[in-house]
Design a protein around this motif. Structure first.
Motif, PDB file in Angstrom:
ATOM      1  N   TRP A  82       0.235  18.048  -0.640  1.00  0.00           N
ATOM      2  CA  TRP A  82      -0.976  17.252  -0.837  1.00  0.00           C
ATOM      3  C   TRP A  82      -0.654  15.971  -1.593  1.00  0.00           C
ATOM      4  CZ3 TRP A  82      -6.173  16.691  -0.044  1.00  0.00           C
ATOM      5  CH2 TRP A  82      -6.897  16.006  -1.002  1.00  0.00           C
ATOM      6  N   LEU A  83       0.147  16.130  -2.678  1.00  0.00           N
ATOM      7  CA  LEU A  83       0.492  14.966  -3.498  1.00  0.00           C
ATOM      8  C   LEU A  83       1.272  13.948  -2.691  1.00  0.00           C
ATOM      9  CD1 LEU A  83       1.470  16.526  -6.941  1.00  0.00           C
ATOM     10  CD2 LEU A  83      -0.610  15.315  -6.322  1.00  0.00           C
ATOM     11  N   ARG A 115      -0.993  12.212  -0.228  1.00  0.00           N
ATOM     12  CA  ARG A 115      -1.804  11.208  -0.920  1.00  0.00           C
ATOM     13  C   ARG A 115      -0.974   9.992  -1.294  1.00  0.00           C
ATOM     14  NH1 ARG A 115      -7.341  12.034  -2.723  1.00  0.00           N
ATOM     15  NH2 ARG A 115      -8.089  12.819  -0.749  1.00  0.00           N
ATOM     16  N   GLU A 165      -0.384   7.937   1.617  1.00  0.00           N
ATOM     17  CA  GLU A 165      -1.608   7.298   2.062  1.00  0.00           C
ATOM     18  C   GLU A 165      -1.859   6.008   1.285  1.00  0.00           C
ATOM     19  OE1 GLU A 165      -4.247  10.797   3.118  1.00  0.00           O
ATOM     20  OE2 GLU A 165      -5.590   9.421   2.076  1.00  0.00           O
ATOM     21  N   TYR A 166      -1.479   6.047  -0.007  1.00  0.00           N
ATOM     22  CA  TYR A 166      -1.792   4.905  -0.874  1.00  0.00           C
ATOM     23  C   TYR A 166      -0.614   3.980  -1.103  1.00  0.00           C
ATOM     24  CZ  TYR A 166      -6.403   6.750  -1.776  1.00  0.00           C
ATOM     25  OH  TYR A 166      -7.678   7.162  -1.627  1.00  0.00           O
ATOM     26  N   PHE A 192     -13.957   8.055  -6.461  1.00  0.00           N
ATOM     27  CA  PHE A 192     -13.165   9.231  -6.865  1.00  0.00           C
ATOM     28  C   PHE A 192     -13.737   9.856  -8.125  1.00  0.00           C
ATOM     29  CE2 PHE A 192      -9.360   7.727  -4.443  1.00  0.00           C
ATOM     30  CZ  PHE A 192      -9.130   8.905  -3.786  1.00  0.00           C
ATOM     31  N   LYS A 239      -6.789   9.938  -7.638  1.00  0.00           N
ATOM     32  CA  LYS A 239      -6.570   9.936  -6.193  1.00  0.00           C
ATOM     33  C   LYS A 239      -5.671  11.083  -5.758  1.00  0.00           C
ATOM     34  CE  LYS A 239      -2.686   6.763  -6.276  1.00  0.00           C
ATOM     35  NZ  LYS A 239      -2.406   5.338  -6.370  1.00  0.00           N
ATOM     36  N   TYR A 240      -4.914  11.667  -6.730  1.00  0.00           N
ATOM     37  CA  TYR A 240      -4.013  12.758  -6.363  1.00  0.00           C
ATOM     38  C   TYR A 240      -4.707  14.105  -6.333  1.00  0.00           C
ATOM     39  CZ  TYR A 240      -0.066   9.620  -6.626  1.00  0.00           C
ATOM     40  OH  TYR A 240       0.817   8.604  -6.392  1.00  0.00           O
ATOM     41  N   SER A 248      -8.436  14.393  -6.419  1.00  0.00           N
ATOM     42  CA  SER A 248      -9.867  14.372  -6.150  1.00  0.00           C
ATOM     43  C   SER A 248     -10.136  13.812  -4.749  1.00  0.00           C
ATOM     44  CB  SER A 248     -10.529  13.519  -7.230  1.00  0.00           C
ATOM     45  OG  SER A 248     -11.914  13.526  -7.045  1.00  0.00           O
ATOM     46  N   ARG A 249     -11.365  13.975  -4.318  1.00  0.00           N
ATOM     47  CA  ARG A 249     -11.773  13.410  -3.035  1.00  0.00           C
ATOM     48  C   ARG A 249     -12.816  12.344  -3.290  1.00  0.00           C
ATOM     49  NH1 ARG A 249     -10.532  15.795   1.790  1.00  0.00           N
ATOM     50  NH2 ARG A 249      -9.692  17.883   1.552  1.00  0.00           N
ATOM     51  N   GLN A 250     -12.797  11.323  -2.441  1.00  0.00           N
ATOM     52  CA  GLN A 250     -13.808  10.289  -2.610  1.00  0.00           C
ATOM     53  C   GLN A 250     -15.163  10.825  -2.157  1.00  0.00           C
ATOM     54  OE1 GLN A 250     -12.129   6.895  -0.474  1.00  0.00           O
ATOM     55  NE2 GLN A 250     -11.894   5.889  -2.453  1.00  0.00           N
ATOM     56  N   PHE A 283      -6.329   2.312  -5.533  1.00  0.00           N
ATOM     57  CA  PHE A 283      -7.201   3.359  -5.014  1.00  0.00           C
ATOM     58  C   PHE A 283      -7.650   3.090  -3.576  1.00  0.00           C
ATOM     59  CE2 PHE A 283      -7.402   3.531  -9.572  1.00  0.00           C
ATOM     60  CZ  PHE A 283      -7.277   4.882  -9.821  1.00  0.00           C
ATOM     61  N   THR A 284      -7.032   2.101  -2.983  1.00  0.00           N
ATOM     62  CA  THR A 284      -7.365   1.753  -1.610  1.00  0.00           C
ATOM     63  C   THR A 284      -6.197   2.200  -0.739  1.00  0.00           C
ATOM     64  OG1 THR A 284      -8.501  -0.180  -2.479  1.00  0.00           O
ATOM     65  CG2 THR A 284      -8.021  -0.175  -0.120  1.00  0.00           C
ATOM     66  N   THR A 285      -6.498   2.967   0.326  1.00  0.00           N
ATOM     67  CA  THR A 285      -5.390   3.501   1.124  1.00  0.00           C
ATOM     68  C   THR A 285      -4.644   2.354   1.804  1.00  0.00           C
ATOM     69  OG1 THR A 285      -6.768   3.736   3.063  1.00  0.00           O
ATOM     70  CG2 THR A 285      -6.603   5.659   1.648  1.00  0.00           C
TER      71      THR A 285
END
Ligand SMILES: Nc1nc2c(ncn2[C@@H]2O[C@H](COP(=O)(O)OP(=O)(O)OP(=O)(O)O)[C@@H](O)[C@H]2O)c(=O)[nH]1
Ligand SMILES: [Mg+2]
Lengths: 386, 367
Positions: free
Chosen positions: A376-377, A380, A383-384, B25, B33-34, B36-38, B61-63
């Motif tokens: 998951w980490l 994420r 993704e970022y 978030f 961001k690691y 939690s979900r938006q 915090f923006t993908t």
């Protein structure tokens, strides 16, 4: 002991006739002396009295010091260093007969502190001295080993020689009774002929065993005799010290080195090493093992024997251990060995743990959530990540 | 459910957008961001657009797929002409990236008015959105510069604000850095604070527009408010707490200068307004609310009221358009002065140089 002395001397002679060793400030000179000749150094005079026996290598020396502090006559064995007045190391002299040419002459080495000056040879005025018609008995007592250890055997030689000009009669040697540190084995008391012609000698040997460690002052032996006119005379050997070392024994140190805990049903290794830290050889070394509690830990090749282990030597071997049921085990090794007479025992032990069976799914329970979290980490993070 | 598009253009816009993503978030931690979900109230798509790749890299915090780099330009150096050219050259690419994300009912375009990229892209972008999406409402959220930032920023602000007003958008929401400066000492924290304020208000606004409860405001009401007065407005926000849970003071507080993004006297200057109140039922005293709204009505032409029942102490958002904007006029006067001064300076310099050259007019080099 004598052999080492001899070797040292030969080496010294070969390299130089003048010792260059200035550290202990002792040097030496060699002289060829005829009977009656003497060497003078400082206030000492060393005189060659006579060559007692070419065959046995005995020469009689007289050492005097002006003022009378020293006046000693001694029969010296060839290649045996003799200290006078404490010896050269202690401000006196050390005299060694290094060679005997015939019954009139010998090579004499005089060792002395360097600061004493230079020794000078004095030739005897012809006819001034010389054996008269009187008997003179020289007596000497010597150990074949000045440094025995407890349990070892020592041969004592008693030697009497008529160095005078007349027949010696009614000869009696009087050796001291047995010493506390020794037991007498054979040949005591020493027997010496009751008459000795001029130049004739006799000796006797007896054997003793050292039984107690310590420094022993060996008392002089006295010889009593009479001349043709029944005048009674006597002479004594020089006293000397003997140091008896403690009994030399083998001493085995045993070390057990397991490879670690053993998983159930699997094998591990146990390394065993034996080191002889004693002074004597250990014979008939036997290692017997014992595992407590029994049944759960199998061992192969753990019992072992060695014919001998020399002092300072190490033997090691490795045994295989197999865990049959989990738990903590004590492996005990008993080592027995001999030093010639006695049987000695030593023990060593170690603890071996046989682990419980590992249940893998328990790990999965831990690992799966960890994997999920990391996945998951990472997801994420990617993704970022720009 | 509303389909909401949020565009942050230029560095300032990018950072406000990042703040919105952070607030979604939960806003708490850098690492949220690691784990939690938006939680966006509607379907929200966010895109950060910039010519400077470094500004995009700075976002947290923006993908990555929501960061759009307009290539071949490393910032436009506050030059709006270069910026406009850059937009035209890349128009199809930018619009394609937006259209990929489906249909939208409302779009917020966040930008500074004074930089190069955001201020030049935004009017053109709004025009394109209006062309391509039939029923879209577009609301620019425009940030005014610190007045001491220099003459180019002032002139950019003046011209881009006019362009934003001339383009066919549903009004304009103002945030003024100069006014919000008092928030914090150093620039970086001040920016963060201002951005967070804008982010909270915008998210709250979307949530209330999208709520399906009774007596709530909707997109239509919002558009009506935005078309009032000068079609320029701003937002105020206040949150009650345990010490003072009264809805009355929450409403009053949301209208106080400290809660606004742009300096205004709401009771006198508001043209139309919208008051959105959220909180647990027990705190929402209808009498008090009505009284407060009436007070506001006395000055403003029309006030919409929305109530959202949601567990918690009252939160109040006020959105209004203004009938007068003295601050903007001052800004234009300053900008004009700055442009004149700039012109003078240029001419003086030019003259000095030609005077210098005059010295050698009839001369030649001699060796
Ligand atoms: N409120 C707020 N204002 C910002 C922020 N970053 C920059 N600004 C303001 O935005 C203006 C500068 O515009 P930018 O957005 O940085 O410029 P740009 O659109 O990236 O254009 P170029 O850099 O010239 O290509 C200045 O007035 C700054 O005070 C921010 O994070 N928050
Ligand atoms: Mg920039």
């Amino acid at each position: 002991m004598r052999l080492t002395y001899l070797m040292v001397l030969i080496v010294v002679i070969l390299t130089s006739s003048q010792a260059k060793d200035s550290n202990n400030e002792v040097t030496f000179s060699d002289f060829t002396l005829y009977t009656g000749d003497s060497v003078e150094i400082a206030s000492y005079t060393i005189q060659l009295v006579e060559v007692q026996s070419v065959r046995d290598g005995i020469v009689v020396i007289r050492a005097t010091k002006s003022g009378g502090a020293l006046d000693e006559q001694r029969a010296l064995l060839q290649n045996n260093a003799n200290s006078f007045d404490g010896g050269s190391e202690n401000g006196g002299l050390t005299v060694t007969i290094t060679d005997i040419f015939d019954d009139q002459s010998a090579k004499v080495r005089v060792e002395y502190p360097k600061d004493m000056g230079i020794p000078r040879k004095q030739t005897a005025e012809s006819g001034s001295k010389g054996p008269g018609s009187q008997p003179v008995l020289a007596v000497e007592k010597s150990f074949d080993n000045d440094n025995p250890s407890v349990g070892s055997e020592v041969k004592v030689t008693v030697m009497v020689k008529n160095i005078g000009g007349g027949l010696a009669e009614d000869i009696v040697v009087d050796d001291q009774p047995p010493l506390a540190n020794f037991v007498y084995i054979a040949g005591y008391p020493p027997k010496i002929k009751s008459q000795l012609d001029p130049g004739e000698s006799d000796s006797a040997i007896y054997v003793i065993d050292a039984v107690k460690e310590g420094t022993v002052k060996v008392p002089p032996i006295e010889v009593r005799y009479s001349d043709s006119k029944k005048n009674t005379k006597s002479n004594e050997s020089a006293p000397f010290n003997v140091v008896i070392a403690p009994k030399s024994m083998p001493d085995l140190d045993i070390k057990l080195n397991p490879s670690g805990s053993i998983p159930l049903g699997q094998a591990g290794r146990l390394n065993v090493s034996l080191y002889n830290s004693g002074k004597a050889t250990a014979y008939k070394v036997e290692i017997k093992s014992e595992i407590e509690p029994s049944g759960g830990l199998d061992a192969t090749d753990l019992d072992k024997s060695y014919f001998e282990i020399d002092p300072g030597a190490m033997e090691s071997y490795s045994a295989e251990l197999t865990g049959r049921s989990s738990g903590e085990y004590t492996v005990n090794l008993k080592v027995s060995y001999q030093d010639g007479n006695d049987v000695l025992l030593k023990e060593g032990s170690t603890t071996i743990v046989v682990l419980e069976r590992e249940y893998k799914y328990l790990y999965y329970l831990l690992i799966l959530p960890l994997l999920a979290v990391s996945a998951w980490l990472i997801k994420r993070y990617k993704e970022y990540k720009y | 459910m509303l389909n909401v598009l949020m565009l942050g253009v230029g560095q300032c816009g990018n950072r406000i957008l990042d703040a919105i993503n952070k607030e979604a978030f939960g806003g708490a931690s850098r690492l949220s961001k690691y784990y939690s979900r938006q939680k966006f109230p509607s379907r929200v798509e966010t895109i950060a657009i910039n010519t400077a790749i470094n500004d995009l890299k700075e976002l947290r915090f923006t993908t990555a797929k929501d960061r759009l780099h307009v290539p071949n330009l490393h910032g436009v150096g506050a030059n709006r002409n270069v910026g406009k050219q850059g937009f035209w050259d890349n128009r199809e690419m930018i619009m394609e990236e937006i259209e990929k994300r489906g249909d939208f009912d409302v779009a917020f375009v966040m930008t500074s008015t004074s930089g190069g990229t955001g201020s030049s892209f935004s009017p053109l972008l709004i025009h394109e959105l209006k062309e391509r999406y039939k029923n879209i409402s577009v609301i620019p959220i425009a940030v005014l510069p610190f007045r001491e930032e220099g003459s180019i920023y002032l002139q950019n602000a003046a011209f881009s604000l006019r362009e934003l007003m001339e383009v066919d958008a549903e009004g304009l929401i103002l945030a003024d850095n100069q006014y919000l400066k008092r928030c914090s000492g150093d620039i970086a924290t001040a920016y963060d604070k201002i951005n967070t304020m804008i982010a909270q208000r915008t998210l709250f606004l979307i949530e209330s527009l999208d709520s399906e409860m009774l007596s709530v405001t909707d997109l239509g009401d919002f558009k009506t408010v935005m078309s009032g007065g000068l079609r320029m407005g701003t937002m105020g926000f206040s949150q009650a707490d345990r010490k003072n849970p009264s809805v009355k003071s929450a409403i009053q507080n949301s209208l106080k200068p400290g809660s606004l993004l742009y300096p205004a006297n709401v009771y006198d200057e508001a043209a139309r307004a919208m008051v959105i109140i959220q909180g647990s039922r027990e705190y929402l005293d209808v009498d008090e609310i009505t009284k407060e709204i009436e007070k506001l009505c006395a000055g403003a032409g029309h006030v919409f009221k929305g109530l959202v029942i949601k567990k918690g102490y009252p939160k109040v958002l006020t959105l209004f358009t203004l009938a007068s904007v003295p601050e903007i006029e001052t800004l234009y006067a300053q900008a004009a002065r700055a442009i004149h001064e700039e012109k003078d300076r240029k001419q003086r310099a030019k003259k000095q140089l030609s005077d210098a050259f005059a010295h050698i007019e009839d001369l030649e080099e001699i060796y």
